[in-house]
Write a protein that holds these residues in place. Structure first.
Motif, short mmCIF file in Angstrom:
data_model
loop_
_atom_site.label_atom_id
_atom_site.label_comp_id
_atom_site.label_asym_id
_atom_site.label_seq_id
_atom_site.Cartn_x
_atom_site.Cartn_y
_atom_site.Cartn_z
N SER A 3 0.84 -1.19 0.00
CA SER A 3 0.00 0.00 0.00
C SER A 3 0.88 1.25 0.00
O SER A 3 2.10 1.18 0.10
N ALA A 4 0.23 2.39 -0.05
CA ALA A 4 0.96 3.65 -0.05
C ALA A 4 1.75 3.82 1.24
O ALA A 4 2.74 4.54 1.28
N ILE A 5 1.33 3.16 2.30
CA ILE A 5 2.05 3.27 3.57
C ILE A 5 3.05 2.13 3.74
O ILE A 5 3.62 1.94 4.80
N GLY A 6 3.25 1.34 2.69
CA GLY A 6 4.31 0.35 2.69
C GLY A 6 3.99 -1.01 3.27
O GLY A 6 4.87 -1.85 3.38
N ARG A 7 2.76 -1.23 3.64
CA ARG A 7 2.38 -2.54 4.19
C ARG A 7 1.69 -3.36 3.12
O ARG A 7 0.90 -2.83 2.33
N PRO A 8 1.96 -4.68 3.06
CA PRO A 8 1.23 -5.52 2.10
C PRO A 8 -0.28 -5.46 2.38
O PRO A 8 -0.70 -5.33 3.53
N VAL A 9 -1.06 -5.57 1.32
CA VAL A 9 -2.51 -5.45 1.43
C VAL A 9 -3.16 -6.84 1.34
O VAL A 9 -2.88 -7.60 0.42
N VAL A 10 -4.01 -7.13 2.32
CA VAL A 10 -4.74 -8.40 2.38
C VAL A 10 -6.22 -8.12 2.18
O VAL A 10 -6.80 -7.28 2.89
N LEU A 11 -6.83 -8.80 1.23
CA LEU A 11 -8.27 -8.73 1.01
C LEU A 11 -8.91 -9.88 1.77
O LEU A 11 -8.64 -11.05 1.47
N ILE A 12 -9.72 -9.56 2.77
CA ILE A 12 -10.43 -10.57 3.55
C ILE A 12 -11.83 -10.71 2.97
O ILE A 12 -12.57 -9.73 2.86
N VAL A 13 -12.20 -11.95 2.63
CA VAL A 13 -13.52 -12.23 2.06
C VAL A 13 -14.24 -13.17 3.01
O VAL A 13 -13.89 -14.35 3.13
N GLU A 14 -15.22 -12.64 3.71
CA GLU A 14 -15.95 -13.39 4.74
C GLU A 14 -17.37 -12.84 4.82
O GLU A 14 -17.55 -11.64 4.97
N ASP A 15 -18.36 -13.72 4.71
CA ASP A 15 -19.75 -13.26 4.72
C ASP A 15 -20.27 -12.95 6.12
O ASP A 15 -21.18 -12.14 6.27
#
Length: 124
Positions: A3-15
């Motif tokens: 991300s722009a702040i340097g941390r990897p981005v995780v997409l959480i998919v949970e209903d």
């Protein structure tokens, strides 16, 4: 991909919103930026709009157009560099259920397990 702040981005998919919120807190505490989706369709829309997603962390059993396993295969076909993590408290996976390199974490999972798996997947 960070991300722009340097941390990897995780997409959480949970209903289930409470599980999604809890998972998001664990992932954030492990040092990642989190983006949330309630189903596969929302996840795909996010993936199409954002090029910074590094890992998709998905529940397997979800309502909608596809479950987490179908989503994982779709992501691998369309965005091969994205790492995949699937979770379930009800489903047991066999070899080949997840695309190659995908990781399964059974529910209930711990913050330590999440940090370890995501950390290893995000390592260069």
């Amino acid at each position: 991909m960070a991300s722009a702040i340097g941390r990897p981005v995780v997409l959480i998919v949970e209903d289930e919103s409470l599980l999604r919120t809890s998972g998001a807190e664990m992932v954030t505490d492990a040092g990642f930026e989190v983006v949330e989706a309630g189903n596969a369709d929302e996840a795909i829309a996010i993936l199409e709009a954002r090029a910074d997603i590094h890992i998709v962390f998905t529940d397997i059993q979800m309502p909608g157009s596809m479950d987490g396993l179908k989503l994982a295969r779709f992501v691998r076909d369309r965005w091969p560099p994205i790492k995949l993590v699937a979770t379930s408290g009800r489903v047991t996976l066999s070899d080949g259920d997840l695309p190659e390199g995908g990781v399964f974490i059974p529910k209930p999972y711990t913050a330590a397990a999440i940090a370890e798996v995501l950390g290893s997947l995000a390592a260069p």
